[in-house]
Design a protein around this motif. Structure first.
Motif, PDB file in Angstrom:
ATOM      1  N   ILE A  19      75.242  43.859 -26.916  1.00 37.83           N
ATOM      2  CA  ILE A  19      75.405  42.791 -25.641  1.00 37.83           C
ATOM      3  C   ILE A  19      75.308  43.694 -24.719  1.00 37.83           C
ATOM      4  CG2 ILE A  19      76.909  41.053 -24.916  1.00 37.83           C
ATOM      5  CD1 ILE A  19      77.884  40.650 -27.679  1.00 37.83           C
ATOM      6  N   THR A  20      74.485  43.227 -23.571  1.00 36.08           N
ATOM      7  CA  THR A  20      74.576  43.786 -22.025  1.00 36.08           C
ATOM      8  C   THR A  20      75.489  42.827 -21.553  1.00 36.08           C
ATOM      9  OG1 THR A  20      72.432  44.928 -22.581  1.00 36.08           O
ATOM     10  CG2 THR A  20      73.303  44.560 -20.143  1.00 36.08           C
ATOM     11  N   ALA A  21      76.477  43.097 -21.148  1.00 38.54           N
ATOM     12  CA  ALA A  21      77.588  42.235 -20.335  1.00 38.54           C
ATOM     13  C   ALA A  21      77.197  42.157 -18.970  1.00 38.54           C
ATOM     14  CB  ALA A  21      79.066  42.310 -20.632  1.00 38.54           C
ATOM     15  N   GLY A  39      79.806  32.510 -11.671  1.00 33.43           N
ATOM     16  CA  GLY A  39      78.946  32.468 -12.523  1.00 33.43           C
ATOM     17  C   GLY A  39      79.559  31.756 -14.010  1.00 33.43           C
ATOM     18  N   PRO A  40      78.681  31.286 -14.764  1.00 35.36           N
ATOM     19  CA  PRO A  40      78.962  30.514 -15.981  1.00 35.36           C
ATOM     20  C   PRO A  40      79.796  31.389 -16.641  1.00 35.36           C
ATOM     21  CG  PRO A  40      76.636  30.975 -15.887  1.00 35.36           C
ATOM     22  CD  PRO A  40      77.183  31.638 -14.820  1.00 35.36           C
ATOM     23  N   ASN A  41      80.436  30.792 -17.839  1.00 35.44           N
ATOM     24  CA  ASN A  41      81.202  31.570 -18.733  1.00 35.44           C
ATOM     25  C   ASN A  41      80.240  32.426 -19.321  1.00 35.44           C
ATOM     26  OD1 ASN A  41      82.574  28.307 -19.332  1.00 35.44           O
ATOM     27  ND2 ASN A  41      83.652  30.122 -18.825  1.00 35.44           N
ATOM     28  N   GLY A  42      80.874  33.619 -19.817  1.00 40.15           N
ATOM     29  CA  GLY A  42      80.070  34.777 -20.281  1.00 40.15           C
ATOM     30  C   GLY A  42      79.008  35.351 -19.325  1.00 40.15           C
ATOM     31  N   ALA A  43      78.875  35.097 -18.105  1.00 40.82           N
ATOM     32  CA  ALA A  43      77.838  35.851 -17.305  1.00 40.82           C
ATOM     33  C   ALA A  43      78.380  37.415 -16.895  1.00 40.82           C
ATOM     34  CB  ALA A  43      77.878  35.013 -16.058  1.00 40.82           C
ATOM     35  N   GLY A  44      79.758  37.541 -17.156  1.00 43.51           N
ATOM     36  CA  GLY A  44      80.037  39.026 -16.852  1.00 43.51           C
ATOM     37  C   GLY A  44      80.757  39.276 -15.852  1.00 43.51           C
ATOM     38  N   LYS A  45      81.653  37.997 -15.344  1.00 45.85           N
ATOM     39  CA  LYS A  45      82.539  38.121 -14.161  1.00 45.85           C
ATOM     40  C   LYS A  45      83.849  39.226 -14.622  1.00 45.85           C
ATOM     41  CE  LYS A  45      83.372  33.855 -13.989  1.00 45.85           C
ATOM     42  NZ  LYS A  45      82.311  33.406 -15.147  1.00 45.85           N
ATOM     43  N   THR A  46      84.455  38.978 -15.626  1.00 42.54           N
ATOM     44  CA  THR A  46      85.502  39.387 -16.128  1.00 42.54           C
ATOM     45  C   THR A  46      85.258  40.854 -16.387  1.00 42.54           C
ATOM     46  OG1 THR A  46      86.564  37.546 -17.067  1.00 42.54           O
ATOM     47  CG2 THR A  46      87.578  39.410 -17.855  1.00 42.54           C
ATOM     48  N   THR A  47      84.071  41.099 -17.037  1.00 43.35           N
ATOM     49  CA  THR A  47      83.981  42.500 -17.489  1.00 43.35           C
ATOM     50  C   THR A  47      83.589  43.547 -16.067  1.00 43.35           C
ATOM     51  OG1 THR A  47      82.780  41.927 -19.387  1.00 43.35           O
ATOM     52  CG2 THR A  47      82.244  44.059 -18.774  1.00 43.35           C
TER      53      THR A  47
END
Ligand code: ATP
Length: 233
Positions: A19-21, A39-47
């Motif tokens: 997975i490329t986060a 960004g939508p859920n899972g877009a990579g913000k938290t990472t």
């Protein structure tokens, strides 16, 4: 007054197995502003935020605070305050006790405990056990942790989660005040409408890639991004 610092992401990529986060993410966040990270859920913000805070190692690229990687900051808690998620607290301990323990462990002393409780509107609840706190009160306590070192940079991951309308209004005013003082404020959200009245600048991430960076006024068609970011939970 602590100085805000420029945050800089340069070609940050993060892969978790297949997975490329986050993918080639480059952006600059200026002091004295509230910058929304959308960004939508899972877009990579938290990472991306965790990479900035040295909690996740980037596969490639760099993220810096005032030109320095987080891990190399001389006084990290006095430079960057972070609220990452609804923090876990000990239900039987009071709000003030949590902050004193954290301050001692972080080597920043307890002198500011009463002050930060006041800043986040929890003075009256200082002696109450956190087990009885609402989610909104826990969010405020999380923010109090981040403020203990009086940092010039605040990084907040979805800080409005769990807040009632009054709390959201308070958070908006509070973040604006921090930016007015010259601090750097980066705040993530998956809803443009949630941060529209708070932010000066925006970063929009989708599928791990930066798809927009600019001022709110540069957003030619906000509805374009509203559909990107207003993803259902
Ligand atoms: P949310 O708003 O839901 O928190 P987000 O924009 O913060 O979403 P991330 O949490 O950064 O997005 O996740 C980006 C992608 O990376 C998702 O596909 C997620 O499943 C994946 N991911 C994140 N952390 C890990 C991990 N530790 N191991 C494997 N995949 C991960």
């Amino acid at each position: 007054m602590p100085e805000g610092q420029v945050l800089e992401f340069s070609e940050v990529t993060k892969r978790f197995g297949g997975i490329t986060a986050v993918s080639g993410f480059s952006a600059r966040v200026e002091p004295g502003q509230v910058t929304g990270f959308l960004g939508p859920n899972g877009a990579g913000k938290t990472t991306t935020l965790r990479i900035l805070l040295g909690l996740v190692r980037a596969t490639s690229g760099t993220a810096t605070v005032g030109g320095v990687a987080y891990a190399k900051l001389a006084n990290p808690l006095q430079t960057v305050g972070a609220v990452l998620e609804a923090s876990s607290f000990h239900p039987g301990r009071t709000a003030a006790n949590h902050l004193r323990v954290y301050a001692r462990a972080g080597g920043i002393g307890g002198a500011r405990v009463d002050e930060v409780l006041g800043q986040v509107g929890l003075s009256d609840a200082a002696g109450r056990k956190v087990g009885g706190f609402s989610l909104g009160m826990r969010q405020r306590l999380g923010l109090a942790y981040a403020l203990l070192g009086d940092p010039g940079v605040l990084v907040l991951d979805e800080p409005s989660n769990g807040l009632d309308p009054e709390g959201i209004k308070w958070m908006r005013g509070f973040l604006r005040q921090l930016a007015r003082e010259g601090r750097t404020v980066l705040v993530s959200s998956h809803m443009l409408t949630e941060v529209q009245q708070t932010v000066d600048a925006l970063l929009v991430i989708s599928g791990g890639r930066l798809v927009f960076q600019g001022g709110l006024e540069d957003l030619v068609d906000p509805s374009e991004y509203a559909t990107v970011v207003d993803a259902p939970d």
